[in-house]
Design a protein around this motif. Structure first.
Motif, PDB file in Angstrom:
ATOM      1  N   THR A 197       0.833  -1.211   0.000  1.00  0.00           N
ATOM      2  CA  THR A 197       0.000   0.000   0.000  1.00  0.00           C
ATOM      3  C   THR A 197       0.860   1.250   0.000  1.00  0.00           C
ATOM      4  OG1 THR A 197      -1.785  -1.140   1.174  1.00  0.00           O
ATOM      5  CG2 THR A 197      -1.802   1.260   1.244  1.00  0.00           C
ATOM      6  N   ASN A 198       1.875   1.253   0.850  1.00  0.00           N
ATOM      7  CA  ASN A 198       2.738   2.435   0.949  1.00  0.00           C
ATOM      8  C   ASN A 198       3.519   2.679  -0.332  1.00  0.00           C
ATOM      9  OD1 ASN A 198       1.949   2.956   3.559  1.00  0.00           O
ATOM     10  ND2 ASN A 198       3.630   1.828   4.497  1.00  0.00           N
ATOM     11  N   SER A 199       3.827   1.606  -1.066  1.00  0.00           N
ATOM     12  CA  SER A 199       4.607   1.774  -2.295  1.00  0.00           C
ATOM     13  C   SER A 199       3.843   2.540  -3.360  1.00  0.00           C
ATOM     14  CB  SER A 199       5.019   0.405  -2.848  1.00  0.00           C
ATOM     15  OG  SER A 199       3.888  -0.295  -3.349  1.00  0.00           O
ATOM     16  N   LEU A 200       2.514   2.556  -3.283  1.00  0.00           N
ATOM     17  CA  LEU A 200       1.703   3.241  -4.285  1.00  0.00           C
ATOM     18  C   LEU A 200       1.110   4.550  -3.777  1.00  0.00           C
ATOM     19  CD1 LEU A 200      -0.249   0.389  -6.113  1.00  0.00           C
ATOM     20  CD2 LEU A 200       1.817   1.590  -6.810  1.00  0.00           C
ATOM     21  N   LYS A 201       1.481   4.971  -2.575  1.00  0.00           N
ATOM     22  CA  LYS A 201       0.967   6.253  -2.092  1.00  0.00           C
ATOM     23  C   LYS A 201       1.460   7.373  -2.994  1.00  0.00           C
ATOM     24  CE  LYS A 201       0.335   5.401   2.848  1.00  0.00           C
ATOM     25  NZ  LYS A 201       0.825   5.728   4.207  1.00  0.00           N
ATOM     26  N   PRO A 202       0.603   8.381  -3.239  1.00  0.00           N
ATOM     27  CA  PRO A 202       1.052   9.520  -4.068  1.00  0.00           C
ATOM     28  C   PRO A 202       2.302  10.152  -3.489  1.00  0.00           C
ATOM     29  CG  PRO A 202      -1.317   9.602  -3.727  1.00  0.00           C
ATOM     30  CD  PRO A 202      -0.807   8.520  -2.831  1.00  0.00           C
ATOM     31  N   GLY A 203       3.317  10.300  -4.337  1.00  0.00           N
ATOM     32  CA  GLY A 203       4.556  10.925  -3.884  1.00  0.00           C
ATOM     33  C   GLY A 203       5.315  10.098  -2.872  1.00  0.00           C
ATOM     34  N   SER A 204       5.092   8.792  -2.844  1.00  0.00           N
ATOM     35  CA  SER A 204       5.686   7.930  -1.826  1.00  0.00           C
ATOM     36  C   SER A 204       7.200   7.920  -1.912  1.00  0.00           C
ATOM     37  CB  SER A 204       5.152   6.507  -1.969  1.00  0.00           C
ATOM     38  OG  SER A 204       5.782   5.648  -1.050  1.00  0.00           O
ATOM     39  N   ASP A 205       7.831   7.895  -0.731  1.00  0.00           N
ATOM     40  CA  ASP A 205       9.278   7.744  -0.655  1.00  0.00           C
ATOM     41  C   ASP A 205       9.656   6.340  -0.198  1.00  0.00           C
ATOM     42  OD1 ASP A 205       9.998  10.379  -1.411  1.00  0.00           O
ATOM     43  OD2 ASP A 205       9.437  11.091   0.575  1.00  0.00           O
ATOM     44  N   THR A 206       8.691   5.429  -0.195  1.00  0.00           N
ATOM     45  CA  THR A 206       8.924   4.067   0.269  1.00  0.00           C
ATOM     46  C   THR A 206       9.942   3.358  -0.616  1.00  0.00           C
ATOM     47  OG1 THR A 206       6.660   3.947   1.077  1.00  0.00           O
ATOM     48  CG2 THR A 206       7.827   1.864   0.803  1.00  0.00           C
ATOM     49  N   ILE A 207      10.894   2.687   0.034  1.00  0.00           N
ATOM     50  CA  ILE A 207      11.869   1.890  -0.714  1.00  0.00           C
ATOM     51  C   ILE A 207      11.184   0.626  -1.203  1.00  0.00           C
ATOM     52  CG2 ILE A 207      14.037   0.617  -0.546  1.00  0.00           C
ATOM     53  CD1 ILE A 207      14.925   2.601   1.590  1.00  0.00           C
ATOM     54  N   LEU A 208      11.302   0.366  -2.475  1.00  0.00           N
ATOM     55  CA  LEU A 208      10.584  -0.746  -3.087  1.00  0.00           C
ATOM     56  C   LEU A 208      11.414  -2.020  -3.107  1.00  0.00           C
ATOM     57  CD1 LEU A 208       9.043   1.079  -6.172  1.00  0.00           C
ATOM     58  CD2 LEU A 208       7.885   0.448  -4.063  1.00  0.00           C
ATOM     59  N   ASP A 209      10.713  -3.159  -3.095  1.00  0.00           N
ATOM     60  CA  ASP A 209      11.362  -4.431  -3.364  1.00  0.00           C
ATOM     61  C   ASP A 209      10.509  -5.192  -4.370  1.00  0.00           C
ATOM     62  OD1 ASP A 209       9.245  -5.629  -1.960  1.00  0.00           O
ATOM     63  OD2 ASP A 209      10.382  -5.722  -0.102  1.00  0.00           O
ATOM     64  N   ALA A 210      11.040  -6.296  -4.870  1.00  0.00           N
ATOM     65  CA  ALA A 210      10.350  -7.042  -5.918  1.00  0.00           C
ATOM     66  C   ALA A 210       9.016  -7.585  -5.446  1.00  0.00           C
ATOM     67  CB  ALA A 210      11.247  -8.181  -6.407  1.00  0.00           C
ATOM     68  N   ASN A 211       8.938  -8.009  -4.184  1.00  0.00           N
ATOM     69  CA  ASN A 211       7.702  -8.577  -3.671  1.00  0.00           C
ATOM     70  C   ASN A 211       6.585  -7.538  -3.650  1.00  0.00           C
ATOM     71  OD1 ASN A 211       6.120 -10.693  -2.345  1.00  0.00           O
ATOM     72  ND2 ASN A 211       6.282  -9.419  -0.521  1.00  0.00           N
ATOM     73  N   ALA A 212       6.908  -6.326  -3.162  1.00  0.00           N
ATOM     74  CA  ALA A 212       5.898  -5.266  -3.102  1.00  0.00           C
ATOM     75  C   ALA A 212       5.417  -4.891  -4.502  1.00  0.00           C
ATOM     76  CB  ALA A 212       6.466  -4.041  -2.385  1.00  0.00           C
ATOM     77  N   LEU A 213       6.342  -4.794  -5.448  1.00  0.00           N
ATOM     78  CA  LEU A 213       5.950  -4.448  -6.816  1.00  0.00           C
ATOM     79  C   LEU A 213       5.096  -5.555  -7.454  1.00  0.00           C
ATOM     80  CD1 LEU A 213       8.876  -2.671  -8.708  1.00  0.00           C
ATOM     81  CD2 LEU A 213       6.669  -1.759  -8.014  1.00  0.00           C
ATOM     82  N   GLN A 214       5.446  -6.791  -7.177  1.00  0.00           N
ATOM     83  CA  GLN A 214       4.684  -7.891  -7.739  1.00  0.00           C
ATOM     84  C   GLN A 214       3.254  -7.885  -7.208  1.00  0.00           C
ATOM     85  OE1 GLN A 214       6.297  -9.874 -10.093  1.00  0.00           O
ATOM     86  NE2 GLN A 214       4.187 -10.429 -10.567  1.00  0.00           N
ATOM     87  N   LEU A 215       3.094  -7.532  -5.933  1.00  0.00           N
ATOM     88  CA  LEU A 215       1.770  -7.507  -5.313  1.00  0.00           C
ATOM     89  C   LEU A 215       0.857  -6.460  -5.932  1.00  0.00           C
ATOM     90  CD1 LEU A 215       2.775  -7.917  -1.559  1.00  0.00           C
ATOM     91  CD2 LEU A 215       1.493  -9.558  -2.936  1.00  0.00           C
ATOM     92  N   VAL A 216       1.450  -5.342  -6.348  1.00  0.00           N
ATOM     93  CA  VAL A 216       0.628  -4.247  -6.883  1.00  0.00           C
ATOM     94  C   VAL A 216       0.627  -4.243  -8.407  1.00  0.00           C
ATOM     95  CG1 VAL A 216       1.103  -2.846  -4.845  1.00  0.00           C
ATOM     96  CG2 VAL A 216       2.531  -2.540  -6.873  1.00  0.00           C
ATOM     97  N   SER A 217       1.250  -5.240  -9.020  1.00  0.00           N
ATOM     98  CA  SER A 217       1.475  -5.197 -10.463  1.00  0.00           C
ATOM     99  C   SER A 217       0.185  -5.117 -11.279  1.00  0.00           C
ATOM    100  CB  SER A 217       2.289  -6.415 -10.908  1.00  0.00           C
ATOM    101  OG  SER A 217       1.590  -7.616 -10.598  1.00  0.00           O
ATOM    102  N   ASP A 218      -0.894  -5.743 -10.781  1.00  0.00           N
ATOM    103  CA  ASP A 218      -2.135  -5.671 -11.557  1.00  0.00           C
ATOM    104  C   ASP A 218      -3.063  -4.571 -11.063  1.00  0.00           C
ATOM    105  OD1 ASP A 218      -2.776  -6.828  -9.184  1.00  0.00           O
ATOM    106  OD2 ASP A 218      -3.853  -8.542 -10.026  1.00  0.00           O
ATOM    107  N   SER A 219      -2.540  -3.691 -10.201  1.00  0.00           N
ATOM    108  CA  SER A 219      -3.334  -2.560  -9.711  1.00  0.00           C
ATOM    109  C   SER A 219      -2.976  -1.258 -10.407  1.00  0.00           C
ATOM    110  CB  SER A 219      -3.135  -2.386  -8.192  1.00  0.00           C
ATOM    111  OG  SER A 219      -3.525  -3.546  -7.503  1.00  0.00           O
ATOM    112  N   ILE A 220      -1.916  -1.277 -11.211  1.00  0.00           N
ATOM    113  CA  ILE A 220      -1.482  -0.076 -11.925  1.00  0.00           C
ATOM    114  C   ILE A 220      -1.215  -0.440 -13.383  1.00  0.00           C
ATOM    115  CG2 ILE A 220      -0.504   1.107  -9.920  1.00  0.00           C
ATOM    116  CD1 ILE A 220       2.221   0.039 -10.711  1.00  0.00           C
ATOM    117  N   PRO A 221      -1.243   0.555 -14.284  1.00  0.00           N
ATOM    118  CA  PRO A 221      -0.942   0.269 -15.695  1.00  0.00           C
ATOM    119  C   PRO A 221       0.482  -0.256 -15.849  1.00  0.00           C
ATOM    120  CG  PRO A 221      -1.941   2.440 -15.435  1.00  0.00           C
ATOM    121  CD  PRO A 221      -1.610   1.959 -14.060  1.00  0.00           C
ATOM    122  N   SER A 222       0.718  -1.025 -16.892  1.00  0.00           N
ATOM    123  CA  SER A 222       2.054  -1.557 -17.131  1.00  0.00           C
ATOM    124  C   SER A 222       2.391  -1.472 -18.620  1.00  0.00           C
ATOM    125  CB  SER A 222       2.164  -3.004 -16.646  1.00  0.00           C
ATOM    126  OG  SER A 222       1.278  -3.839 -17.374  1.00  0.00           O
TER     127      SER A 222
END
Length: 520
Positions: free
Chosen positions: A417-442
């Motif tokens: 959730t934090n990885s997709l917050k507007p203007g987020s400064d959250t450090i990303l990892d592959a697991n977090a990106l994979q979880l949100v992958s179908d929630s955003i355009p690609s």
């Protein structure tokens, strides 16, 4: 988490309404967020397990030592305090009440076969069961009410019994359905049974402080019962007029598709389950949704007629519905599954976060174990001018996600959730990106085109921005981010270290315009 820490962020004003005994303990653990993060990194980073902490919150500690939120956009934190208390102090609230009183107060009571007799029987520990048919390899949010109510019985000293319908799942319950369920093959039923059993056991056994649970499969006793034995031992005592009068039967008989004999027999099979458990396992109560009333009373009647004994009780709870009357366990994209294999903790959390304001307080009462006086404060705060929207929904999502998926699942939901917050400064990892992958355009681009190219070129090649000029203007205005890191130089290029996992880069143009770029 044997000991749970709450990070209470205070505004420039003193923390109000703290009893002296709590105030001394609070000051004893006074610290800054940075030092708190070293001792309790999950709570300090993400907020507590039991309440949402955000940078706009004022907190009032109640006599129980839990934090009540009142959002305020003007109350910025100056210092942070850590207050410790046992998780059991929260989880076992309302222990002074009998379970029927608790269920009624939370909107979890619909009907009971003998309320006064059941209340008297509950003065001693009882075995209480709820059945779940393996019609899929996961339960959904609507099924969660049965697990929550079993947990209330468990927390008040009673023994929960989970019945997996390995036999009845082969027939299909007509209750609440307009058409007959499709029959499943043996392998699918066995797979579903294992998955559901594992899921329920994991939820109910997560807290070892409470009574042990028992899990049974009705196929274990039905597989050896012949048709003649069943007709002699159970069918002889079933009255056809009573069976035809059940709501689920009458509605299906009046429908175009009608009702098969297989479905018609379901209530007698479930009644036999109750009689078997009453006789062999000392189970004296069955709970179920309001649509199960006929099936439950079929069991109490068999016990009375066949075994000639009293002391069997049935209790039903309301179905989980939205304010518009639709089922809460379903969404536009399908069922809200409890299994993380079917629905990630992140998506589960997001479904709860999208709860309508008209439903959220009722669901806080029904699906969480938050004390009712604290829920009342949450409800009243929703009507103040400085209420931060979705605060109540965040509390609901946090509690239910932790109950279903545990602390690790809640952490996973927060990170995604934090990885997709507007203007987020959250450090990303592959697991977090994979979880949100179908929630955003690609979009996909060749790796050779991306690595070594200017950011402005990649932003246009991916289709996120229309022109290089637009990309350069956004960089000058601080609006371009690569993996949540702000780009400040128009000549910056994409390098190999920007790739997360094997093939992902998160592009952002502005606070909400994001795109997941996959490298081929």
């Amino acid at each position: 988490f044997g000991i749970v820490g709450i990070v209470a962020r205070c505004s420039r004003h003193p923390v109000p309404t703290i009893p002296n005994t709590l105030h001394n303990n609070l000051l004893e653990y006074k610290t800054h967020i940075t030092s708190a993060a070293q001792e309790m990194p999950f709570c300090a980073k993400y907020g507590s397990i039991y309440t949402v902490v955000n940078s706009y919150s004022r907190h009032i500690l109640t006599s129980r030592g839990t934090a009540i939120i009142r959002g305020s956009r003007s109350a910025y934190p100056r210092q942070s305090y850590v207050y410790r208390y046992s998780a059991r102090a929260v989880d076992t609230s309302d222990m002074g009440e009998d379970v029927i009183t608790t269920l009624k107060a939370r909107g979890l009571f619909d009907n009971c076969t003998d309320e006064s007799g059941f209340a008297e029987a509950l003065q001693k520990p009882l075995k209480v069961y709820c059945g779940f048919d393996p019609t899929a390899d996961s339960l959904h949010l609507g099924n969660l009410l049965g697990i929550v109510i079993l947990t209330w019985f468990q927390r008040k000293g009673h023994h929960p019994v989970i019945l997996i319908g390995g036999a009845t799942g082969r027939v299909g319950d007509p209750s609440g359905r307009s058409q007959e369920r499709p029959l499943l093959d043996e392998d699918t039923l066995a797979k579903n049974t294992r998955a559901i059993r594992c899921s329920i056991e994991e939820i109910l056994r997560r807290d070892s402080n409470h009574a042990e649970i028992t899990v049974v499969d009705n196929y274990d006793w039905f597989k050896d019962v012949t048709l003649l034995d069943f007709l002699r031992d159970a069918g002889k005592f079933a009255r056809l007029g009573t069976m035809l009068a059940k709501d689920s039967v009458r509605s299906r008989l009046a429908s175009e598709d009608g009702l098969s004999f297989t479905e018609f027999s379901y209530q007698l099979l479930q009644g036999y389950d109750f009689m078997h458990l009453f006789k062999n396992e000392n189970v004296s109560a069955q709970i179920g949704g309001s649509d199960q009333w006929g099936n439950i009373t079929a069991g109490t009647e068999l016990i009375r007629r066949v075994l000639r004994e009293d002391g069997a009780h049935g209790l039903t709870f309301p179905l989980l519905l939205k304010s518009d009357g639709s089922k809460f366990g379903k969404s536009a994209s399908g069922a809200i599954w409890l299994s993380k294999e079917r629905l990630s903790p992140y998506k589960f959390y997001q479904h709860l976060l999208a709860t309508d304001d008209r439903d959220v307080v009722r669901l806080l009462r029904m699906l969480t174990f938050i004390p009712l006086d604290e829920i009342s404060v949450i409800e009243s705060n929703m009507n103040v001018d400085d209420y931060v929207p979705n605060t109540a929904q965040r509390i609901l999502a946090e509690h239910v996600t932790q109950f279903v998926h545990g602390v690790d699942g809640l952490r996973e939901a927060f990170e995604a959730t934090n990885s997709l917050k507007p203007g987020s400064d959250t450090i990303l990892d592959a697991n977090a990106l994979q979880l949100v992958s179908d929630s955003i355009p690609s979009a996909s681009l060749d790796r050779e085109i991306v690595i070594g190219s200017l950011v402005v070129d990649v932003m246009t090649a991916s289709g996120l921005l229309e022109s290089k000029g637009a990309a350069k203007r956004m960089i000058r205005n601080g609006g371009i981010r690569i993996n949540n890191i702000k780009v400040t130089d128009e000549s910056q290029i994409i390098v190999s270290s920007d790739v997360i996992g094997d093939d992902m880069i998160l592009l952002a143009a502005g606070k909400k315009n994001k795109l997941l770029l996959r490298l081929e």
